[in-house]
Design a protein around this motif. Structure first.
Motif, PDB file in Angstrom:
ATOM      1  N   ALA A 178      53.376  32.463  43.466  1.00 25.82           N
ATOM      2  CA  ALA A 178      54.312  33.581  43.293  1.00 25.82           C
ATOM      3  C   ALA A 178      55.715  33.243  43.771  1.00 25.82           C
ATOM      4  CB  ALA A 178      53.791  34.825  44.024  1.00 25.82           C
ATOM      5  N   THR A 179      55.845  32.275  44.684  1.00 21.24           N
ATOM      6  CA  THR A 179      57.177  31.952  45.209  1.00 21.24           C
ATOM      7  C   THR A 179      58.084  31.347  44.145  1.00 21.24           C
ATOM      8  OG1 THR A 179      56.451  29.782  45.997  1.00 21.24           O
ATOM      9  CG2 THR A 179      56.330  31.620  47.563  1.00 21.24           C
ATOM     10  N   ARG A 180      57.505  30.745  43.129  1.00 20.07           N
ATOM     11  CA  ARG A 180      58.308  30.143  42.059  1.00 20.07           C
ATOM     12  C   ARG A 180      58.145  30.859  40.726  1.00 20.07           C
ATOM     13  NH1 ARG A 180      57.905  23.663  43.010  1.00 20.07           N
ATOM     14  NH2 ARG A 180      59.260  23.613  44.829  1.00 20.07           N
ATOM     15  N   ALA A 181      57.481  31.974  40.724  1.00 17.66           N
ATOM     16  CA  ALA A 181      57.178  32.675  39.476  1.00 17.66           C
ATOM     17  C   ALA A 181      58.428  33.051  38.690  1.00 17.66           C
ATOM     18  CB  ALA A 181      56.345  33.921  39.773  1.00 17.66           C
ATOM     19  N   LYS A 182      59.500  33.406  39.378  1.00 23.68           N
ATOM     20  CA  LYS A 182      60.738  33.794  38.686  1.00 23.68           C
ATOM     21  C   LYS A 182      61.319  32.646  37.862  1.00 23.68           C
ATOM     22  CE  LYS A 182      62.107  37.393  41.891  1.00 23.68           C
ATOM     23  NZ  LYS A 182      63.076  37.851  42.878  1.00 23.68           N
ATOM     24  N   GLN A 183      60.977  31.417  38.213  1.00 18.86           N
ATOM     25  CA  GLN A 183      61.504  30.246  37.523  1.00 18.86           C
ATOM     26  C   GLN A 183      60.762  29.925  36.225  1.00 18.86           C
ATOM     27  OE1 GLN A 183      61.238  27.168  40.455  1.00 18.86           O
ATOM     28  NE2 GLN A 183      62.700  28.143  41.833  1.00 18.86           N
ATOM     29  N   LEU A 184      59.644  30.582  35.988  1.00 22.05           N
ATOM     30  CA  LEU A 184      58.869  30.297  34.783  1.00 22.05           C
ATOM     31  C   LEU A 184      59.655  30.714  33.544  1.00 22.05           C
ATOM     32  CD1 LEU A 184      55.354  31.468  35.984  1.00 22.05           C
ATOM     33  CD2 LEU A 184      56.087  29.118  35.526  1.00 22.05           C
ATOM     34  N   SER A 185      59.788  29.806  32.605  1.00 27.80           N
ATOM     35  CA  SER A 185      60.554  30.107  31.387  1.00 27.80           C
ATOM     36  C   SER A 185      59.640  30.256  30.168  1.00 27.80           C
ATOM     37  CB  SER A 185      61.592  29.016  31.145  1.00 27.80           C
ATOM     38  OG  SER A 185      60.946  27.767  30.975  1.00 27.80           O
ATOM     39  N   VAL A 186      58.363  30.101  30.369  1.00 28.93           N
ATOM     40  CA  VAL A 186      57.416  30.218  29.265  1.00 28.93           C
ATOM     41  C   VAL A 186      56.551  31.462  29.463  1.00 28.93           C
ATOM     42  CG1 VAL A 186      57.324  27.733  28.856  1.00 28.93           C
ATOM     43  CG2 VAL A 186      55.715  28.784  30.452  1.00 28.93           C
ATOM     44  N   PRO A 187      55.989  32.000  28.393  1.00 27.60           N
ATOM     45  CA  PRO A 187      55.066  33.126  28.546  1.00 27.60           C
ATOM     46  C   PRO A 187      53.836  32.696  29.349  1.00 27.60           C
ATOM     47  CG  PRO A 187      55.741  32.872  26.266  1.00 27.60           C
ATOM     48  CD  PRO A 187      56.222  31.666  26.994  1.00 27.60           C
ATOM     49  N   VAL A 188      53.313  33.614  30.141  1.00 25.30           N
ATOM     50  CA  VAL A 188      52.178  33.312  31.017  1.00 25.30           C
ATOM     51  C   VAL A 188      51.093  34.365  30.830  1.00 25.30           C
ATOM     52  CG1 VAL A 188      51.438  32.976  33.403  1.00 25.30           C
ATOM     53  CG2 VAL A 188      53.736  32.267  32.709  1.00 25.30           C
ATOM     54  N   TRP A 189      49.869  33.908  30.616  1.00 22.76           N
ATOM     55  CA  TRP A 189      48.695  34.777  30.580  1.00 22.76           C
ATOM     56  C   TRP A 189      48.033  34.670  31.940  1.00 22.76           C
ATOM     57  CZ3 TRP A 189      43.552  34.589  31.553  1.00 22.76           C
ATOM     58  CH2 TRP A 189      42.744  35.592  31.014  1.00 22.76           C
ATOM     59  N   VAL A 190      47.761  35.800  32.576  1.00 19.07           N
ATOM     60  CA  VAL A 190      47.133  35.809  33.897  1.00 19.07           C
ATOM     61  C   VAL A 190      45.888  36.679  33.842  1.00 19.07           C
ATOM     62  CG1 VAL A 190      47.410  36.456  36.328  1.00 19.07           C
ATOM     63  CG2 VAL A 190      49.345  35.477  35.081  1.00 19.07           C
ATOM     64  N   GLY A 191      44.780  36.134  34.330  1.00 15.08           N
ATOM     65  CA  GLY A 191      43.540  36.892  34.421  1.00 15.08           C
ATOM     66  C   GLY A 191      43.224  37.181  35.874  1.00 15.08           C
ATOM     67  N   LEU A 192      42.862  38.422  36.159  1.00 21.61           N
ATOM     68  CA  LEU A 192      42.550  38.834  37.521  1.00 21.61           C
ATOM     69  C   LEU A 192      41.139  39.404  37.559  1.00 21.61           C
ATOM     70  CD1 LEU A 192      44.821  40.757  39.944  1.00 21.61           C
ATOM     71  CD2 LEU A 192      42.517  41.568  39.556  1.00 21.61           C
ATOM     72  N   ARG A 250      43.801  39.049  45.358  1.00 20.00           N
ATOM     73  CA  ARG A 250      44.265  39.931  44.281  1.00 20.00           C
ATOM     74  C   ARG A 250      45.759  40.202  44.444  1.00 20.00           C
ATOM     75  NH1 ARG A 250      41.881  45.849  43.333  1.00 20.00           N
ATOM     76  NH2 ARG A 250      40.045  44.649  43.805  1.00 20.00           N
ATOM     77  N   LYS A 251      46.189  40.425  45.683  1.00 23.70           N
ATOM     78  CA  LYS A 251      47.606  40.700  45.928  1.00 23.70           C
ATOM     79  C   LYS A 251      48.483  39.537  45.481  1.00 23.70           C
ATOM     80  CE  LYS A 251      47.020  43.957  49.704  1.00 23.70           C
ATOM     81  NZ  LYS A 251      47.252  44.245  51.112  1.00 23.70           N
ATOM     82  N   ALA A 252      48.025  38.310  45.710  1.00 26.42           N
ATOM     83  CA  ALA A 252      48.810  37.139  45.296  1.00 26.42           C
ATOM     84  C   ALA A 252      48.922  37.064  43.778  1.00 26.42           C
ATOM     85  CB  ALA A 252      48.185  35.865  45.851  1.00 26.42           C
ATOM     86  N   ILE A 253      47.843  37.357  43.077  1.00 26.56           N
ATOM     87  CA  ILE A 253      47.874  37.335  41.614  1.00 26.56           C
ATOM     88  C   ILE A 253      48.783  38.437  41.090  1.00 26.56           C
ATOM     89  CG2 ILE A 253      46.486  37.650  39.532  1.00 26.56           C
ATOM     90  CD1 ILE A 253      44.181  36.316  41.117  1.00 26.56           C
ATOM     91  N   GLU A 254      48.677  39.618  41.674  1.00 31.34           N
ATOM     92  CA  GLU A 254      49.543  40.725  41.242  1.00 31.34           C
ATOM     93  C   GLU A 254      51.011  40.431  41.542  1.00 31.34           C
ATOM     94  OE1 GLU A 254      47.538  43.831  43.388  1.00 31.34           O
ATOM     95  OE2 GLU A 254      46.383  44.440  41.615  1.00 31.34           O
ATOM     96  N   ARG A 255      51.275  39.779  42.672  1.00 25.93           N
ATOM     97  CA  ARG A 255      52.655  39.405  43.023  1.00 25.93           C
ATOM     98  C   ARG A 255      53.198  38.411  42.000  1.00 25.93           C
ATOM     99  NH1 ARG A 255      51.860  39.379  48.041  1.00 25.93           N
ATOM    100  NH2 ARG A 255      50.992  37.305  48.248  1.00 25.93           N
ATOM    101  N   LEU A 256      52.390  37.433  41.628  1.00 22.18           N
ATOM    102  CA  LEU A 256      52.794  36.479  40.591  1.00 22.18           C
ATOM    103  C   LEU A 256      53.115  37.220  39.293  1.00 22.18           C
ATOM    104  CD1 LEU A 256      52.957  33.552  39.342  1.00 22.18           C
ATOM    105  CD2 LEU A 256      50.558  33.892  38.769  1.00 22.18           C
ATOM    106  N   ALA A 257      52.244  38.145  38.925  1.00 22.52           N
ATOM    107  CA  ALA A 257      52.425  38.868  37.664  1.00 22.52           C
ATOM    108  C   ALA A 257      53.665  39.752  37.665  1.00 22.52           C
ATOM    109  CB  ALA A 257      51.181  39.707  37.377  1.00 22.52           C
TER     110      ALA A 257
END
Length: 131
Positions: free
Chosen positions: A62-76, A85-92
């Motif tokens: 999640a600390t670098r999530a803002k830098q992602l320039s491509v679409p991301v699919w995340v499964g929780l 769960r909080k880390a995955i939601e923070r990334l999302a």
């Protein structure tokens, strides 16, 4: 941690990959050993290199999530006790172009039963819609 550092420095050793709570193993939360066993065959050896886990506590996607320039699919997995769960939601919430999918599953359930087909279908649908 001592075994992990020694392993990283070349003194190879192993620990159990999964075990019951209180055992020396990489994954010891209640249910992890049974979940992992459901995904493996009798040929699998319950060993892991502790050096692989020396940096896992520092892994914070999640600390670098803002830098992602491509679409991301995340499964929780709503019942996942292995990954926060909080880390995955923070990334999302931080990634600019993310689609979060929630499933009523535990950590290892995407690998057996009917869940792999459901998750793969969701991923394929997202991929065809996104690309």
């Amino acid at each position: 941690m001592g075994r992990a550092i020694r392993d990283r420095l070349g003194a190879h050793n192993t620990i159990k990959a999964t075990g019951e709570p209180g055992e020396l193993a990489a994954m010891t939360f209640t249910g992890e050993a049974a979940g992992f066993a459901a995904c493996t065959s009798d040929a699998w050896i319950n060993e892991a290199s502790p050096g692989a886990f020396a940096t896992i506590a520092l892994h914070r996607p999640a600390t670098r999530a803002k830098q992602l320039s491509v679409p991301v699919w995340v499964g929780l997995g709503e019942r996942d006790i292995t990954v926060s769960r909080k880390a995955i939601e923070r990334l999302a919430t931080k990634a600019p172009n993310v689609e979060l999918h929630r499933y009523d599953i535990a950590h290892f359930e995407p690998f057996h039963g009917s869940d792999p087909a459901l998750i793969a279908a969701d991923q394929a649908e997202w991929f065809s819609r996104t690309f």
